[in-house]
Design a protein around this motif. Structure first.
Motif, mmCIF file in Angstrom:
data_model
loop_
_atom_site.group_PDB
_atom_site.id
_atom_site.type_symbol
_atom_site.label_atom_id
_atom_site.label_comp_id
_atom_site.label_asym_id
_atom_site.label_seq_id
_atom_site.Cartn_x
_atom_site.Cartn_y
_atom_site.Cartn_z
ATOM 1 N N HIS A 49 5.174 -22.902 -10.837
ATOM 2 C CA HIS A 49 5.874 -22.688 -9.664
ATOM 3 C C HIS A 49 5.735 -21.320 -9.204
ATOM 4 C CE1 HIS A 49 8.009 -26.553 -10.030
ATOM 5 N NE2 HIS A 49 8.110 -26.151 -11.435
ATOM 6 N N PHE A 50 5.789 -20.366 -10.048
ATOM 7 C CA PHE A 50 5.300 -18.836 -9.615
ATOM 8 C C PHE A 50 3.889 -18.783 -8.767
ATOM 9 C CE2 PHE A 50 5.283 -14.474 -9.332
ATOM 10 C CZ PHE A 50 4.033 -14.280 -9.161
ATOM 11 N N MET A 51 3.091 -19.635 -9.112
ATOM 12 C CA MET A 51 1.825 -19.430 -8.539
ATOM 13 C C MET A 51 1.834 -20.263 -7.036
ATOM 14 S SD MET A 51 -0.393 -17.452 -9.957
ATOM 15 C CE MET A 51 -1.517 -17.570 -9.251
ATOM 16 N N ASP A 52 2.681 -21.361 -7.132
ATOM 17 C CA ASP A 52 2.842 -22.262 -5.846
ATOM 18 C C ASP A 52 3.513 -21.123 -4.678
ATOM 19 O OD1 ASP A 52 1.583 -24.215 -6.886
ATOM 20 O OD2 ASP A 52 3.296 -25.357 -7.133
ATOM 21 N N PHE A 53 4.552 -20.351 -5.186
ATOM 22 C CA PHE A 53 5.414 -19.455 -4.628
ATOM 23 C C PHE A 53 4.591 -18.407 -4.027
ATOM 24 C CE2 PHE A 53 8.656 -17.142 -2.944
ATOM 25 C CZ PHE A 53 8.387 -15.689 -3.329
ATOM 26 N N TYR A 54 3.699 -18.019 -4.887
ATOM 27 C CA TYR A 54 3.034 -16.703 -4.758
ATOM 28 C C TYR A 54 1.937 -17.300 -3.362
ATOM 29 C CZ TYR A 54 -1.109 -13.354 -5.306
ATOM 30 O OH TYR A 54 -1.990 -12.565 -4.842
ATOM 31 N N ASN A 55 1.235 -18.146 -3.750
ATOM 32 C CA ASN A 55 0.323 -18.455 -2.689
ATOM 33 C C ASN A 55 1.003 -18.899 -1.358
ATOM 34 O OD1 ASN A 55 -2.035 -18.225 -4.322
ATOM 35 N ND2 ASN A 55 -1.624 -20.255 -5.265
ATOM 36 N N SER A 56 2.210 -19.545 -1.373
ATOM 37 C CA SER A 56 2.922 -19.905 -0.048
ATOM 38 C C SER A 56 3.131 -18.806 0.644
ATOM 39 C CB SER A 56 3.928 -20.739 -0.410
ATOM 40 O OG SER A 56 5.077 -19.874 -1.110
ATOM 41 N N VAL A 57 3.761 -17.553 -0.005
ATOM 42 C CA VAL A 57 4.020 -16.246 0.735
ATOM 43 C C VAL A 57 2.867 -15.336 0.831
ATOM 44 C CG1 VAL A 57 6.604 -16.636 0.220
ATOM 45 C CG2 VAL A 57 5.051 -15.146 -1.221
ATOM 46 N N GLN A 58 1.982 -15.663 0.408
ATOM 47 C CA GLN A 58 0.893 -14.536 0.618
ATOM 48 C C GLN A 58 1.081 -13.217 0.228
ATOM 49 O OE1 GLN A 58 -0.940 -15.371 4.217
ATOM 50 N NE2 GLN A 58 -1.642 -17.331 3.555
ATOM 51 N N ILE A 59 1.605 -12.996 -0.980
ATOM 52 C CA ILE A 59 2.071 -11.599 -1.492
ATOM 53 C C ILE A 59 0.692 -10.874 -1.809
ATOM 54 C CG2 ILE A 59 2.906 -10.423 -3.459
ATOM 55 C CD1 ILE A 59 4.691 -12.873 -4.131
ATOM 56 N N LYS A 60 0.981 -9.550 -1.220
ATOM 57 C CA LYS A 60 -0.375 -8.801 -1.061
ATOM 58 C C LYS A 60 -0.503 -8.287 -2.838
ATOM 59 C CE LYS A 60 -0.132 -7.421 3.613
ATOM 60 N NZ LYS A 60 -0.202 -6.165 4.546
ATOM 61 N N TYR A 61 0.405 -7.980 -3.518
ATOM 62 C CA TYR A 61 0.150 -7.415 -4.716
ATOM 63 C C TYR A 61 0.883 -8.029 -5.867
ATOM 64 C CZ TYR A 61 -1.746 -3.583 -2.118
ATOM 65 O OH TYR A 61 -2.225 -2.586 -1.427
ATOM 66 N N LEU A 62 0.276 -8.355 -6.955
ATOM 67 C CA LEU A 62 0.997 -8.582 -8.089
ATOM 68 C C LEU A 62 1.715 -7.470 -8.947
ATOM 69 C CD1 LEU A 62 -1.172 -11.369 -9.779
ATOM 70 C CD2 LEU A 62 0.862 -11.815 -8.800
ATOM 71 N N ALA A 63 2.554 -7.677 -9.762
ATOM 72 C CA ALA A 63 3.233 -6.429 -10.518
ATOM 73 C C ALA A 63 2.018 -5.698 -11.440
ATOM 74 C CB ALA A 63 4.349 -6.772 -11.286
ATOM 75 N N SER A 64 1.297 -6.672 -11.810
ATOM 76 C CA SER A 64 -0.172 -5.911 -12.578
ATOM 77 C C SER A 64 -0.930 -5.181 -11.851
ATOM 78 C CB SER A 64 -0.669 -7.064 -13.237
ATOM 79 O OG SER A 64 -1.236 -8.048 -12.381
ATOM 80 N N ASP A 65 -1.037 -5.356 -10.490
ATOM 81 C CA ASP A 65 -1.914 -4.850 -9.777
ATOM 82 C C ASP A 65 -1.101 -3.539 -9.461
ATOM 83 O OD1 ASP A 65 -3.516 -6.904 -9.266
ATOM 84 O OD2 ASP A 65 -2.687 -7.590 -7.401
ATOM 85 N N LEU A 66 0.081 -3.371 -9.179
ATOM 86 C CA LEU A 66 0.704 -2.170 -8.972
ATOM 87 C C LEU A 66 0.702 -1.086 -10.181
ATOM 88 C CD1 LEU A 66 3.900 -3.590 -6.932
ATOM 89 C CD2 LEU A 66 1.876 -2.581 -6.009
ATOM 90 N N LEU A 67 0.810 -1.807 -11.197
ATOM 91 C CA LEU A 67 0.466 -1.043 -12.577
ATOM 92 C C LEU A 67 -0.673 -0.491 -12.508
ATOM 93 C CD1 LEU A 67 2.440 -3.459 -15.176
ATOM 94 C CD2 LEU A 67 3.306 -1.207 -14.266
#
Length: 51
Positions: free
Chosen positions: A16-34
């Motif tokens: 469900h998270f990956m579906d949401f992530y792909n649907s809104v095209q988030i630029k960064y994951l929390a791990s990317d920000l870390l």
């Protein structure tokens, strides 16, 4: 539409998270920000303000 259940299987939650992530095209994951040097508290504060 969201179906609320008392128990979620980890795999369902990830899907469900990956579906949401792909649907809104988030630029960064929390791990990317870390990886860019942000602290977890900085990320939590930003998410709280965004909500």
């Amino acid at each position: 539409m969201t179906i609320f259940r008392r128990d979620y299987h980890t795999a369902d939650s990830i899907v469900h998270f990956m579906d949401f992530y792909n649907s809104v095209q988030i630029k960064y994951l929390a791990s990317d920000l870390l990886n860019k040097g942000l602290w977890p508290n900085n990320i939590s504060d930003a998410v709280t303000r965004a909500i």
